[in-house]
Design a protein around this motif. Structure first.
Motif, mmCIF file in Angstrom:
data_model
loop_
_atom_site.group_PDB
_atom_site.id
_atom_site.type_symbol
_atom_site.label_atom_id
_atom_site.label_comp_id
_atom_site.label_asym_id
_atom_site.label_seq_id
_atom_site.Cartn_x
_atom_site.Cartn_y
_atom_site.Cartn_z
ATOM 1 N N GLY A 105 0.853 -1.188 0.000
ATOM 2 C CA GLY A 105 0.000 0.000 0.000
ATOM 3 C C GLY A 105 0.878 1.224 0.000
ATOM 4 O O GLY A 105 1.984 1.211 -0.499
ATOM 5 N N GLY A 106 0.411 2.273 0.554
ATOM 6 C CA GLY A 106 1.252 3.454 0.702
ATOM 7 C C GLY A 106 1.195 4.349 -0.521
ATOM 8 O O GLY A 106 0.158 4.483 -1.140
ATOM 9 N N ASN A 107 2.301 4.943 -0.831
ATOM 10 C CA ASN A 107 2.378 5.953 -1.894
ATOM 11 C C ASN A 107 1.482 7.145 -1.584
ATOM 12 O O ASN A 107 0.517 7.425 -2.282
ATOM 13 C CB ASN A 107 1.988 5.352 -3.258
ATOM 14 N N LEU A 108 1.797 7.807 -0.482
ATOM 15 C CA LEU A 108 1.042 8.987 -0.090
ATOM 16 C C LEU A 108 1.837 10.238 -0.411
ATOM 17 O O LEU A 108 3.057 10.206 -0.513
ATOM 18 C CB LEU A 108 0.726 8.950 1.409
ATOM 19 N N ARG A 109 1.098 11.314 -0.514
ATOM 20 C CA ARG A 109 1.698 12.579 -0.970
ATOM 21 C C ARG A 109 1.643 13.565 0.197
ATOM 22 O O ARG A 109 0.711 13.560 1.000
ATOM 23 C CB ARG A 109 0.833 13.039 -2.143
ATOM 24 N N GLU A 110 2.660 14.440 0.274
ATOM 25 C CA GLU A 110 2.638 15.491 1.294
ATOM 26 C C GLU A 110 1.575 16.529 0.960
ATOM 27 O O GLU A 110 1.272 16.760 -0.203
ATOM 28 C CB GLU A 110 4.008 16.202 1.339
ATOM 29 N N LYS B 88 -5.839 19.391 -2.551
ATOM 30 C CA LYS B 88 -6.976 18.517 -2.819
ATOM 31 C C LYS B 88 -6.612 17.081 -2.431
ATOM 32 O O LYS B 88 -5.495 16.783 -2.052
ATOM 33 C CB LYS B 88 -7.347 18.597 -4.307
ATOM 34 N N ALA B 89 -7.600 16.195 -2.534
ATOM 35 C CA ALA B 89 -7.396 14.829 -2.053
ATOM 36 C C ALA B 89 -6.371 14.060 -2.882
ATOM 37 O O ALA B 89 -5.520 13.355 -2.344
ATOM 38 C CB ALA B 89 -8.730 14.079 -2.051
ATOM 39 N N PHE B 90 -6.452 14.194 -4.206
ATOM 40 C CA PHE B 90 -5.653 13.321 -5.065
ATOM 41 C C PHE B 90 -4.684 14.063 -5.961
ATOM 42 O O PHE B 90 -4.063 13.460 -6.832
ATOM 43 C CB PHE B 90 -6.583 12.428 -5.904
ATOM 44 N N CYS B 91 -4.548 15.397 -5.766
ATOM 45 C CA CYS B 91 -3.573 16.155 -6.537
ATOM 46 C C CYS B 91 -3.133 17.327 -5.668
ATOM 47 O O CYS B 91 -3.719 17.584 -4.626
ATOM 48 C CB CYS B 91 -4.177 16.665 -7.853
ATOM 49 N N SER B 92 -2.123 18.030 -6.105
ATOM 50 C CA SER B 92 -1.569 19.089 -5.260
ATOM 51 C C SER B 92 -2.166 20.464 -5.520
ATOM 52 O O SER B 92 -1.573 21.476 -5.160
ATOM 53 C CB SER B 92 -0.044 19.154 -5.449
ATOM 54 N N CYS B 93 -3.313 20.517 -6.160
ATOM 55 C CA CYS B 93 -3.947 21.815 -6.366
ATOM 56 C C CYS B 93 -4.309 22.417 -5.019
ATOM 57 O O CYS B 93 -4.728 21.700 -4.114
ATOM 58 C CB CYS B 93 -5.228 21.676 -7.195
ATOM 59 N N PRO B 94 -4.166 23.722 -4.870
ATOM 60 C CA PRO B 94 -4.506 24.361 -3.599
ATOM 61 C C PRO B 94 -5.984 24.202 -3.272
ATOM 62 O O PRO B 94 -6.840 24.301 -4.153
ATOM 63 C CB PRO B 94 -4.181 25.846 -3.843
ATOM 64 N N LEU B 116 -3.133 10.585 -13.147
ATOM 65 C CA LEU B 116 -3.326 9.582 -12.109
ATOM 66 C C LEU B 116 -3.446 10.229 -10.735
ATOM 67 O O LEU B 116 -2.701 11.145 -10.413
ATOM 68 C CB LEU B 116 -2.145 8.589 -12.089
ATOM 69 N N PRO B 117 -4.359 9.732 -9.891
ATOM 70 C CA PRO B 117 -4.537 10.309 -8.561
ATOM 71 C C PRO B 117 -3.458 9.816 -7.594
ATOM 72 O O PRO B 117 -3.002 8.675 -7.705
ATOM 73 C CB PRO B 117 -5.907 9.753 -8.138
ATOM 74 N N VAL B 118 -3.051 10.692 -6.660
ATOM 75 C CA VAL B 118 -2.151 10.271 -5.588
ATOM 76 C C VAL B 118 -2.744 10.798 -4.276
ATOM 77 O O VAL B 118 -2.968 11.997 -4.143
ATOM 78 C CB VAL B 118 -0.721 10.842 -5.771
ATOM 79 N N LEU B 119 -2.985 9.911 -3.353
ATOM 80 C CA LEU B 119 -3.661 10.282 -2.114
ATOM 81 C C LEU B 119 -2.773 11.131 -1.205
ATOM 82 O O LEU B 119 -1.574 10.896 -1.089
ATOM 83 C CB LEU B 119 -4.086 9.012 -1.361
#
Lengths: 143, 489
Positions: A105-110, B88-94, B116-119
């Motif tokens: 799992g993982g792959n989280l973003r700051e 935002k939840a899945f991208c770095s938009c403010p 692609l989304p990144v949490l």
């Protein structure tokens, strides 16, 4: 809401089993165990004998099909469902249910904001963009 | 709610508690209804005999009381909380409210091909925080699913949500009903809490056959809280909503603003004749933008449904979504649900599992602040009356201020009184929040002490207070400056 109903439809299938050894599931998601039958997970809403209503399916996917095309599609869709149906023959009694296929799992973003540099070209590529908003047909009801 | 389809109604302590409370409430209300039908002279004396059952404020509640003798309302609430994350939840938009339309966009939240989304880790953090605050069991492994439907404000044609394995489930929340509505404690079950993304904003123009879409909000993280259908009245629902707001503000996960849209509540309501086990037909009410509106909408809907039952037209109650019309003060049909929507859920292939370690959960649990319920119980134990308790614990900043003041040794009751009367009035007049006042907790404690040991009188204290609130300074300084030491007789 509909989500609950679908959850109910899936869970109403008595053959589904959720592992509770690692206590990851809450008590509200425990289902009955059928001792006498082979326990198989059934994720498909359709059994081998029934078929989805093709015209309804096409409508939900917003694909327009003529009656002739629907006729043509039916056996093909049946084939796909039967093909997946073969998976139900597998005995997975001793296998812990997984919720996803891959291992990690993982792959989280700051949580650090970044403005996308090329927003202008995104807006420019929208055919119905009028200065501030996207212009869309007036639709009042969801689905 | 359809939770009944897969859960048999098992007597657990929640339902027993609420039915027991309902029974006592019903009898007290029953007495008040009987008394109100007597003559006016008897009325005034009978009202004096029942201090707890206060006179209803609006005419409608008499009718409602009559209805509630025969019918029981079964209410569940779905709350969407917009998280106060930076992205935002899945991208770095403010993620900022009020930006110019369609400026906080990128290929991911616009649903452009290949994106692609990144949490965001913050979303998981907030989800765990809220799940723990609502006394839920956490799913150490959960996943995302696609909820598919077509609508102009949904760029991808699906919403990334959690369907069958939410991050938290099986919790509860304890509330105190305000005294003017009968008081008492209630416990409401929480079915689940899950993470999802918000859709864009759709604006309908009156002119023309087109609408307008602003996608700044598309992809903003939400936590959806689904309650058990334990709520039985508009008053309970409003208090549940207020408690949700209190909790998210205490936790700092959201600013919980119904007007801004960062806290949205949809009500699911049905009624059934008392004693009947099966639920009646459920109606959904949307477009509620205040807790009072929620309460009024529920009262209206109970009355509407009961009327149909009484006229033998219970089949006229259909599963539908109704909108609350604030102007007309009634619910109106939005659309009839033709069968249930088929969202064709399937696991989101672009996102991995959400995995929580026990250490992670424990560290978050350890960092939770004192929650409203705990604060209320602590204040009660200090000897404060329930009215004071509800006021002080309502706003986390006020509670923190109060805690600091008594931490400096001030008398509990005095501190509470100052905050609730003079200071609250000042804040209201000047439209400030407690964090803006120049009077420090230390100085308030000093003021209280000075009055207590009779250095100054209470009246002088009030005068000094006003200046201290506006300009700051110290109590001792002000006493010296104005030569206010009261002569001891």
């Amino acid at each position: 809401m509909a989500t609950r109903a679908l959850l109910a439809a899936v869970s109403a299938c008595p053959r589904r089993r959720m592992g509770i050894k690692s206590s990851t599931c809450s008590s509200s998601l425990q289902f009955q165990r059928q001792e006498s039958r082979i326990i198989a997970r059934s994720f498909s809403s359709y059994t081998n004998s029934s078929l989805p209503d093709i015209s309804r399916l096409a409508e939900t996917a917003r694909i327009s099909l003529t009656p002739a095309e629907i006729e043509e599609c039916e056996p093909k869709i049946r084939q796909v469902i039967d093909w997946f149906g073969q998976l139900q023959q597998v005995d997975v009694n001793c296998v812990e249910p997984a919720i996803r296929a891959e291992m990690e799992g993982g792959n989280l973003r700051e949580d650090a904001p970044q403005t996308f540099e090329n927003r202008d070209s995104i807006r420019a590529s929208i055919p119905s963009f009028d200065e501030t908003y996207l212009k869309v047909p007036k639709v009042l009801n969801k689905e | 709610m359809s939770t009944t389809l897969f859960r048999t109604i098992q007597p657990n302590h929640f339902t027993l508690l609420t039915t027991a409370l309902l029974r006592t409430r019903r009898t007290s209300r029953h007495i008040s209804v009987r008394c109100q039908t007597s003559t006016t002279t008897q009325q005034s004396s009978s009202q004096q005999q029942q201090p707890r059952t206060s006179a209803p404020k609006n005419h409608g509640s008499n009718k409602l009381d009559e209805i509630l003798k025969d019918y029981e309302a079964v209410i569940g609430i779905e709350t969407h909380v917009q998280l106060s994350t930076s992205t935002k939840a899945f991208c770095s938009c403010p993620n900022s409210y009020g930006s110019h339309p369609n400026t906080s966009i990128c290929p991911v939240c616009m649903g452009l091909p290949g994106a692609l989304p990144v949490l965001s880790s913050k979303v998981v953090d907030f989800g765990v925080r809220l799940g723990l605050a609502l006394n839920c069991s956490l799913s150490l492994k959960s996943k995302f699913d696609r909820k598919q439907y077509f609508y102009p404000d949904l760029p991808k044609g699906y919403q990334i949500s959690q369907f069958d394995v939410p991050i938290a489930s099986g919790g509860y929340v304890d509330v105190d009903i305000p005294l003017e509505f009968g008081g008492g404690h209630r416990r409401f079950g929480i079915t689940r809490v899950h993470m999802e993304e918000d859709a864009g904003k759709l604006l309908h123009s009156d002119a023309g056959d087109y609408s307008q879409v602003d996608l700044n909000r598309a992809g903003v993280p939400l936590l959806e809280i689904v309650s058990e259908p334990d709520i039985r009245s508009g008053v309970e629902a409003a208090e549940y909503g207020s408690e949700m707001q209190r909790i998210v503000r205490y936790l700092g996960v959201s600013n919980g603003n119904m007007q801004e849209g960062s806290l949205r509540c949809d009500v699911n309501i049905s009624i059934r004749p008392i004693g009947q086990a099966e639920f009646g037909t459920k109606v959904e009410i949307k477009n509620l933008n205040a807790f009072s509106a929620m309460s009024r909408a529920i009262d209206y809907e109970i009355t509407r449904q009961a009327l149909l039952y009484n006229q033998g037209q219970a089949d006229q109650i259909v599963t539908e979504t109704r909108l609350w019309d604030e102007g007309a003060q009634k619910t109106v049909t939005m659309r009839k649900k033709e069968g249930l929507a088929d969202y064709r859920y399937f696991p989101e292939p672009d996102l991995p599992e959400v995995i929580l370690t026990q250490e992670y959960v424990d560290s978050i649990r350890a960092s939770l602040p004192e929650l409203p319920e705990a604060k209320r119980r602590r204040y009660e134990a200090m000897g404060l009356g329930i009215q004071d308790v509800l006021f002080l614990a309502n706003d986390v900043s006020v509670a923190e201020y109060f805690d600091e003041v008594i931490g400096k040794g001030a008398d509990v009751k005095s501190a509470a009184n100052w905050l609730m009367s003079d200071i609250a009035a000042y804040l209201k007049n000047e439209e400030l929040s407690i964090s803006d006042v120049k009077l420090t907790p230390q100085e308030l404690a000093e003021l209280i002490a000075a009055i207590k040991d009779e250095t100054i009188s209470g009246k002088i204290g009030k005068q000094i207070l006003f200046e201290l609130l506006a300009k700051g300074g110290t109590v001792q300084g002000m006493i010296k400056e104005k030569d206010l030491v009261q002569a001891n007789n």
